[in-house]
Design a protein around this motif. Structure first.
Motif, PDB file in Angstrom:
ATOM      1  N   TYR A 137       0.831  -1.201   0.000  1.00  0.00           N
ATOM      2  CA  TYR A 137       0.000   0.000   0.000  1.00  0.00           C
ATOM      3  C   TYR A 137       0.869   1.255   0.000  1.00  0.00           C
ATOM      4  O   TYR A 137       0.614   2.201  -0.732  1.00  0.00           O
ATOM      5  CB  TYR A 137      -0.944  -0.013   1.209  1.00  0.00           C
ATOM      6  CG  TYR A 137      -1.937   1.123   1.209  1.00  0.00           C
ATOM      7  CD1 TYR A 137      -3.079   1.063   0.420  1.00  0.00           C
ATOM      8  CD2 TYR A 137      -1.726   2.261   1.981  1.00  0.00           C
ATOM      9  CE1 TYR A 137      -3.987   2.096   0.413  1.00  0.00           C
ATOM     10  CE2 TYR A 137      -2.626   3.304   1.979  1.00  0.00           C
ATOM     11  CZ  TYR A 137      -3.758   3.224   1.179  1.00  0.00           C
ATOM     12  OH  TYR A 137      -4.663   4.255   1.161  1.00  0.00           O
ATOM     13  N   TRP A 138       1.916   1.247   0.813  1.00  0.00           N
ATOM     14  CA  TRP A 138       2.842   2.383   0.853  1.00  0.00           C
ATOM     15  C   TRP A 138       3.529   2.571  -0.508  1.00  0.00           C
ATOM     16  O   TRP A 138       3.700   3.684  -0.975  1.00  0.00           O
ATOM     17  CB  TRP A 138       3.924   2.180   1.918  1.00  0.00           C
ATOM     18  CG  TRP A 138       3.548   2.725   3.272  1.00  0.00           C
ATOM     19  CD1 TRP A 138       3.196   1.990   4.352  1.00  0.00           C
ATOM     20  CD2 TRP A 138       3.506   4.095   3.681  1.00  0.00           C
ATOM     21  NE1 TRP A 138       2.934   2.815   5.420  1.00  0.00           N
ATOM     22  CE2 TRP A 138       3.118   4.115   5.026  1.00  0.00           C
ATOM     23  CE3 TRP A 138       3.750   5.299   3.040  1.00  0.00           C
ATOM     24  CZ2 TRP A 138       2.972   5.295   5.750  1.00  0.00           C
ATOM     25  CZ3 TRP A 138       3.608   6.480   3.771  1.00  0.00           C
ATOM     26  CH2 TRP A 138       3.217   6.459   5.096  1.00  0.00           C
ATOM     27  N   PHE A 139       3.978   1.466  -1.118  1.00  0.00           N
ATOM     28  CA  PHE A 139       4.651   1.570  -2.418  1.00  0.00           C
ATOM     29  C   PHE A 139       3.709   2.083  -3.501  1.00  0.00           C
ATOM     30  O   PHE A 139       4.127   2.806  -4.401  1.00  0.00           O
ATOM     31  CB  PHE A 139       5.235   0.217  -2.841  1.00  0.00           C
ATOM     32  CG  PHE A 139       6.487  -0.174  -2.090  1.00  0.00           C
ATOM     33  CD1 PHE A 139       7.277   0.754  -1.433  1.00  0.00           C
ATOM     34  CD2 PHE A 139       6.884  -1.496  -2.040  1.00  0.00           C
ATOM     35  CE1 PHE A 139       8.424   0.390  -0.752  1.00  0.00           C
ATOM     36  CE2 PHE A 139       8.033  -1.876  -1.366  1.00  0.00           C
ATOM     37  CZ  PHE A 139       8.814  -0.929  -0.723  1.00  0.00           C
ATOM     38  N   GLN A 140       2.444   1.712  -3.415  1.00  0.00           N
ATOM     39  CA  GLN A 140       1.467   2.175  -4.405  1.00  0.00           C
ATOM     40  C   GLN A 140       1.058   3.632  -4.173  1.00  0.00           C
ATOM     41  O   GLN A 140       0.613   4.310  -5.096  1.00  0.00           O
ATOM     42  CB  GLN A 140       0.220   1.285  -4.377  1.00  0.00           C
ATOM     43  CG  GLN A 140       0.468  -0.107  -4.920  1.00  0.00           C
ATOM     44  CD  GLN A 140      -0.690  -1.053  -4.622  1.00  0.00           C
ATOM     45  OE1 GLN A 140      -1.685  -0.670  -4.028  1.00  0.00           O
ATOM     46  NE2 GLN A 140      -0.527  -2.306  -5.041  1.00  0.00           N
ATOM     47  N   ASN A 141       1.230   4.117  -2.961  1.00  0.00           N
ATOM     48  CA  ASN A 141       0.826   5.480  -2.603  1.00  0.00           C
ATOM     49  C   ASN A 141       1.959   6.186  -1.848  1.00  0.00           C
ATOM     50  O   ASN A 141       1.797   6.560  -0.687  1.00  0.00           O
ATOM     51  CB  ASN A 141      -0.434   5.441  -1.729  1.00  0.00           C
ATOM     52  CG  ASN A 141      -1.546   4.658  -2.387  1.00  0.00           C
ATOM     53  OD1 ASN A 141      -2.091   5.073  -3.385  1.00  0.00           O
ATOM     54  ND2 ASN A 141      -1.853   3.495  -1.838  1.00  0.00           N
ATOM     55  N   PRO A 142       3.071   6.403  -2.459  1.00  0.00           N
ATOM     56  CA  PRO A 142       4.232   6.940  -1.755  1.00  0.00           C
ATOM     57  C   PRO A 142       4.054   8.378  -1.257  1.00  0.00           C
ATOM     58  O   PRO A 142       4.732   8.790  -0.329  1.00  0.00           O
ATOM     59  CB  PRO A 142       5.356   6.873  -2.795  1.00  0.00           C
ATOM     60  CG  PRO A 142       4.674   6.859  -4.116  1.00  0.00           C
ATOM     61  CD  PRO A 142       3.356   6.182  -3.878  1.00  0.00           C
ATOM     62  N   SER A 147      -0.963   9.727   8.257  1.00  0.00           N
ATOM     63  CA  SER A 147      -2.331   9.719   8.817  1.00  0.00           C
ATOM     64  C   SER A 147      -3.321   9.068   7.858  1.00  0.00           C
ATOM     65  O   SER A 147      -4.245   8.366   8.285  1.00  0.00           O
ATOM     66  CB  SER A 147      -2.777  11.149   9.144  1.00  0.00           C
ATOM     67  OG  SER A 147      -2.750  11.949   7.983  1.00  0.00           O
ATOM     68  N   VAL A 148      -3.123   9.249   6.551  1.00  0.00           N
ATOM     69  CA  VAL A 148      -4.015   8.632   5.556  1.00  0.00           C
ATOM     70  C   VAL A 148      -3.845   7.113   5.583  1.00  0.00           C
ATOM     71  O   VAL A 148      -4.825   6.356   5.557  1.00  0.00           O
ATOM     72  CB  VAL A 148      -3.731   9.195   4.143  1.00  0.00           C
ATOM     73  CG1 VAL A 148      -4.537   8.450   3.089  1.00  0.00           C
ATOM     74  CG2 VAL A 148      -4.006  10.693   4.088  1.00  0.00           C
ATOM     75  N   VAL A 149      -2.584   6.663   5.650  1.00  0.00           N
ATOM     76  CA  VAL A 149      -2.308   5.222   5.712  1.00  0.00           C
ATOM     77  C   VAL A 149      -2.874   4.644   7.013  1.00  0.00           C
ATOM     78  O   VAL A 149      -3.464   3.555   7.020  1.00  0.00           O
ATOM     79  CB  VAL A 149      -0.787   4.954   5.585  1.00  0.00           C
ATOM     80  CG1 VAL A 149      -0.498   3.466   5.748  1.00  0.00           C
ATOM     81  CG2 VAL A 149      -0.264   5.471   4.255  1.00  0.00           C
ATOM     82  N   LYS A 163       5.134   0.637  12.150  1.00  0.00           N
ATOM     83  CA  LYS A 163       4.985  -0.554  11.313  1.00  0.00           C
ATOM     84  C   LYS A 163       5.737  -0.379   9.989  1.00  0.00           C
ATOM     85  O   LYS A 163       6.397  -1.312   9.513  1.00  0.00           O
ATOM     86  CB  LYS A 163       3.499  -0.828  11.062  1.00  0.00           C
ATOM     87  CG  LYS A 163       3.211  -2.159  10.439  1.00  0.00           C
ATOM     88  CD  LYS A 163       1.724  -2.434  10.436  1.00  0.00           C
ATOM     89  CE  LYS A 163       1.438  -3.832   9.970  1.00  0.00           C
ATOM     90  NZ  LYS A 163       0.018  -4.168  10.020  1.00  0.00           N
ATOM     91  N   LYS A 164       5.654   0.808   9.418  1.00  0.00           N
ATOM     92  CA  LYS A 164       6.348   1.076   8.162  1.00  0.00           C
ATOM     93  C   LYS A 164       7.853   0.874   8.339  1.00  0.00           C
ATOM     94  O   LYS A 164       8.505   0.203   7.535  1.00  0.00           O
ATOM     95  CB  LYS A 164       6.067   2.502   7.691  1.00  0.00           C
ATOM     96  CG  LYS A 164       6.835   2.906   6.434  1.00  0.00           C
ATOM     97  CD  LYS A 164       6.588   4.358   6.077  1.00  0.00           C
ATOM     98  CE  LYS A 164       7.414   4.774   4.876  1.00  0.00           C
ATOM     99  NZ  LYS A 164       7.309   6.195   4.603  1.00  0.00           N
ATOM    100  N   HIS A 165       8.402   1.415   9.405  1.00  0.00           N
ATOM    101  CA  HIS A 165       9.843   1.294   9.623  1.00  0.00           C
ATOM    102  C   HIS A 165      10.262  -0.134   9.962  1.00  0.00           C
ATOM    103  O   HIS A 165      11.349  -0.568   9.562  1.00  0.00           O
ATOM    104  CB  HIS A 165      10.306   2.305  10.672  1.00  0.00           C
ATOM    105  CG  HIS A 165      10.338   3.700  10.092  1.00  0.00           C
ATOM    106  ND1 HIS A 165      11.354   4.145   9.299  1.00  0.00           N
ATOM    107  CD2 HIS A 165       9.436   4.712  10.147  1.00  0.00           C
ATOM    108  CE1 HIS A 165      11.098   5.381   8.903  1.00  0.00           C
ATOM    109  NE2 HIS A 165       9.933   5.734   9.407  1.00  0.00           N
ATOM    110  N   ARG A 166       9.422  -0.867  10.628  1.00  0.00           N
ATOM    111  CA  ARG A 166       9.730  -2.287  10.893  1.00  0.00           C
ATOM    112  C   ARG A 166       9.787  -3.081   9.595  1.00  0.00           C
ATOM    113  O   ARG A 166      10.704  -3.888   9.394  1.00  0.00           O
ATOM    114  CB  ARG A 166       8.684  -2.896  11.834  1.00  0.00           C
ATOM    115  CG  ARG A 166       8.867  -2.512  13.258  1.00  0.00           C
ATOM    116  CD  ARG A 166       7.874  -3.228  14.139  1.00  0.00           C
ATOM    117  NE  ARG A 166       7.985  -2.736  15.505  1.00  0.00           N
ATOM    118  CZ  ARG A 166       7.016  -2.774  16.393  1.00  0.00           C
ATOM    119  NH1 ARG A 166       5.838  -3.315  16.060  1.00  0.00           N
ATOM    120  NH2 ARG A 166       7.193  -2.312  17.607  1.00  0.00           N
ATOM    121  N   VAL A 167       8.788  -2.865   8.747  1.00  0.00           N
ATOM    122  CA  VAL A 167       8.743  -3.579   7.469  1.00  0.00           C
ATOM    123  C   VAL A 167       9.955  -3.208   6.619  1.00  0.00           C
ATOM    124  O   VAL A 167      10.597  -4.089   6.013  1.00  0.00           O
ATOM    125  CB  VAL A 167       7.427  -3.303   6.708  1.00  0.00           C
ATOM    126  CG1 VAL A 167       7.445  -3.948   5.342  1.00  0.00           C
ATOM    127  CG2 VAL A 167       6.225  -3.787   7.499  1.00  0.00           C
TER     128      VAL A 167
END
Length: 181
Positions: A137-142, A147-149, A163-167
């Motif tokens: 989802y992050w890669f599709q919406n960089p 807050s949106v994510v 969570k983003k930084h862990r991944v």
């Protein structure tokens, strides 16, 4: 030389007299360009011809009528025509560049980039399902704000950021392991 004959011949549309005057003025302009500006014979001839065509047009448009102004106009125009010729000679036609000026495709870099993408894809496949959905989802919406994510996944902003930084760290570790192999 009496340049009033040139002006009168042009204004009276007397082609024979214009030709006679052009035959007298042309060598003067050529010599001027060659002596003062170090023009080649060919360039001086071209510029003299263009100058006379421009001058005749200006005289017909009644923009030059004073014979005293004609000589200054001819010399100035000849000089500018020569400078235009020089700048045209320096211009590069980018559509017709010789082959040795074009860059060859950088195949090694493309192969390395492809290999890196393959490794990243393998690391993505190895992720847990929820991590995989999250990072995709992050890669599709960089450009999305955290807050949106967070709203999309129904979690808090701090949890979304963590969570983003862990991944990303899991992907980084996986990538580094695989690239060393």
């Amino acid at each position: 030389m009496d340049y009033s004959k040139f002006v009168d011949a042009v204004l009276e549309n007397d082609d024979a007299a214009v030709t006679e005057q052009v035959n007298v003025i042309t060598p003067v302009l050529i010599k001027f360009l060659m002596v003062r500006l170090d023009a080649t014979v060919h360039d001086a001839q071209d510029c003299a011809q263009n100058t006379l065509l421009i001058a005749i047009e200006k005289i017909r448009e009644d923009k030059i009528s004073n014979p005293d102004a004609v000589i200054n106009y001819l010399f100035t125009t000849a000089k500018h025509e020569y400078f235009k010729q020089l700048s045209k000679d320096r211009e590069v036609n980018y559509e017709d560049l010789p082959e040795h000026h074009s860059d060859k495709a950088d195949q090694l870099n493309r192969l390395l980039d492809n290999e890196k993408m393959n490794i990243l894809n393998r690391c993505m496949e190895a992720l847990k399902v929820d991590y995989k959905k999250y990072i995709e989802y992050w890669f599709q919406n960089p450009d999305y704000e955290t807050s949106v994510v967070a709203d999309h996944f129904n979690i808090s902003v701090s949890n979304a950021w963590t969570k983003k930084h862990r991944v990303i760290n899991v992907l980084k570790e996986c990538f580094e392991k695989k690239i060393k192999l």
